[in-house]
Design a protein around this motif. Structure first.
Motif, PDB file in Angstrom:
ATOM      1  N   LYS A 145       0.843  -1.186   0.000  1.00  0.00           N
ATOM      2  CA  LYS A 145       0.000   0.000   0.000  1.00  0.00           C
ATOM      3  C   LYS A 145       0.882   1.240   0.000  1.00  0.00           C
ATOM      4  N   MET A 146       0.577   2.144  -0.904  1.00  0.00           N
ATOM      5  CA  MET A 146       1.360   3.365  -1.038  1.00  0.00           C
ATOM      6  C   MET A 146       0.634   4.534  -0.388  1.00  0.00           C
ATOM      7  N   THR A 147       1.398   5.493   0.091  1.00  0.00           N
ATOM      8  CA  THR A 147       0.837   6.780   0.489  1.00  0.00           C
ATOM      9  C   THR A 147       1.514   7.858  -0.341  1.00  0.00           C
ATOM     10  N   TYR A 148       0.834   8.972  -0.517  1.00  0.00           N
ATOM     11  CA  TYR A 148       1.309  10.001  -1.436  1.00  0.00           C
ATOM     12  C   TYR A 148       1.287  11.366  -0.765  1.00  0.00           C
ATOM     13  N   ALA A 209       2.191  10.571   5.387  1.00  0.00           N
ATOM     14  CA  ALA A 209       3.057   9.745   4.552  1.00  0.00           C
ATOM     15  C   ALA A 209       4.194   9.173   5.387  1.00  0.00           C
ATOM     16  N   ASN A 213       7.101   3.905   2.073  1.00  0.00           N
ATOM     17  CA  ASN A 213       6.198   3.750   0.942  1.00  0.00           C
ATOM     18  C   ASN A 213       5.579   5.087   0.563  1.00  0.00           C
ATOM     19  N   THR A 214       6.398   6.113   0.492  1.00  0.00           N
ATOM     20  CA  THR A 214       5.915   7.452   0.201  1.00  0.00           C
ATOM     21  C   THR A 214       6.355   7.878  -1.180  1.00  0.00           C
ATOM     22  N   SER A 215       5.467   8.562  -1.878  1.00  0.00           N
ATOM     23  CA  SER A 215       5.836   9.093  -3.182  1.00  0.00           C
ATOM     24  C   SER A 215       4.991  10.306  -3.482  1.00  0.00           C
ATOM     25  N   LEU A 231       9.810   0.448  -5.051  1.00  0.00           N
ATOM     26  CA  LEU A 231       8.612  -0.387  -5.147  1.00  0.00           C
ATOM     27  C   LEU A 231       8.943  -1.767  -5.671  1.00  0.00           C
ATOM     28  N   ASP A 234      10.081  -4.013  -3.091  1.00  0.00           N
ATOM     29  CA  ASP A 234       9.106  -4.306  -2.047  1.00  0.00           C
ATOM     30  C   ASP A 234       7.940  -5.159  -2.534  1.00  0.00           C
ATOM     31  N   THR A 239       0.288  -7.174   1.395  1.00  0.00           N
ATOM     32  CA  THR A 239      -0.526  -5.987   1.579  1.00  0.00           C
ATOM     33  C   THR A 239      -1.625  -6.235   2.598  1.00  0.00           C
ATOM     34  N   ALA A 292      -1.154   5.511  -9.972  1.00  0.00           N
ATOM     35  CA  ALA A 292      -1.448   5.389  -8.542  1.00  0.00           C
ATOM     36  C   ALA A 292      -2.717   4.588  -8.314  1.00  0.00           C
TER      37      ALA A 292
END
Length: 344
Positions: A145-148, A209, A213-215, A231, A234, A239, A292
């Motif tokens: 899981k990504m955060t932005y 974030a 896992n931040t972008s 990514l 990873d 997840t 995304a």
């Protein structure tokens, strides 16, 4: 669609689960019908009905939208003669109305055109010629899981869902009520900009974030460039998703967006059993929002048991960049349309 001597309606969940197991043997080619059977088996969305031949040795499955004569077909090649007979003899399909037959491989297109013309008394048309891009479920489940920094991926709120429907090129295929029913049971995601969420703060949690896992969405690309730094290393991370905070929706893994907020990009689980309707507001194009959403939707669908397929128009070269995210081109998915007599 009434039951007749050729077809019977599948009424019980236990039989739906059995059909789902049978369709697993035909994956990935059966991805569309597989997902629709699973949708019927594990939810009360009430958007589709499943029909099978009365001949219990047959593996043919016909799925119909509950509101229209829109059909999705699974037919092993060796059973094409039986499928022809079903279409020519069944009273379960109203050929006086417009009929759309979807999810057809190349070899069934001539057969379906022939029987539609014979039953309908008018010439069918090639409606859509898609490509289906398939993502292996183990790959989808491994995406972290990504955060932005620029915003957040959320389950669409009411305004976002209406906007998705209103901007959908093929909204004539289904009324809004069907899309709304699917929204309550399957992922319909939007990318919501941080400044919009700040204005709506208190309605939805804005996650901080984290470095791993931040972008910034600006580092993502919808043109098939490499994924965000770190990514690829990873991808074996399992997840896990937080529970939905909206009791009216199923646990889809994402908080629901504020009801009156519009997303900058959006994607949905289509009535044909695969993902589609991926669009970006032109004011925010080029920022990687579509990537995304793809990276969020893949594990969300896989965690619910769905096989991952995306409908992509052959002319949409940007969407074909899915291949850069690990997708495999599966097959051309033909849709044949029998128009109403008033449109001849």
């Amino acid at each position: 669609m009434a039951t007749d001597d050729m077809l019977r309606k599948v009424e019980h969940k236990a039989e739906m689960w059995k059909l789902k197991g049978d369709l697993e043997k035909a994956l990935p080619n059966s991805v569309c019908v597989y997902n629709l059977v699973l949708l019927c088996a594990q939810t009360d969305a009430d958007t589709h009905a499943i029909y099978v031949p009365r001949d219990e040795t047959s593996n043919i499955i016909i799925i119909k939208d509950i509101t229209r004569e829109n059909l999705s077909v699974h037919c092993p090649p060796e059973e094409s003669a039986l499928l022809r007979r079903i279409f020519l003899e069944t009273s379960a399909i109203d050929f006086s109305r417009p009929v759309l037959v979807a999810n057809l491989p190349e070899d069934l297109v001539p057969l379906v055109k022939e029987v539609l013309a014979a039953r309908g008394g008018r010439n069918p048309k090639d409606y859509i010629d898609w490509m289906i891009y398939y993502f292996p479920r183990d790959l989808a489940l491994s995406i972290p899981k990504m955060t932005y920094e620029d915003g957040e991926v959320l389950q669409l709120g009411e305004a976002g869902l209406r906007h998705l429907y209103d901007t959908w090129s093929f909204k004539d295929l289904a009324p809004f009520s069907v899309v709304e029913a699917l929204w309550r049971h399957t992922p319909f995601l939007g990318f919501y900009l941080k400044e919009d969420l700040v204005r709506a703060k208190g309605t939805v949690t804005i996650h901080d974030a984290t470095p791993s896992n931040t972008s910034s969405v600006g580092t993502l690309s919808c043109g098939g460039d490499p994924l965000p730094s770190g990514l690829s290393e990873d991808l074996k991370t399992t997840t896990t998703f937080p529970a939905s905070n909206d009791a009216a929706l199923a646990d889809l893994g994402f908080p629901k967006a504020p009801p009156d907020l519009f997303p900058a990009a959006w994607v949905g689980f289509g009535r044909a059993g695969v993902a589609g309707q991926l669009m970006v507001d032109p004011a925010h194009s080029g920022r990687g929002l579509s990537s995304a959403l793809v990276l969020a939707l893949l594990p969300a669908m896989a965690s619910q048991g769905y096989e991952i397929g995306f409908h992509v128009e052959n002319s949409n070269w940007i969407s074909k960049a899915y291949a850069g995210h690990g997708a495999q081109t599966l097959f051309r998915d033909h849709w044949i349309y029998l128009p109403s007599r008033s449109h001849l």
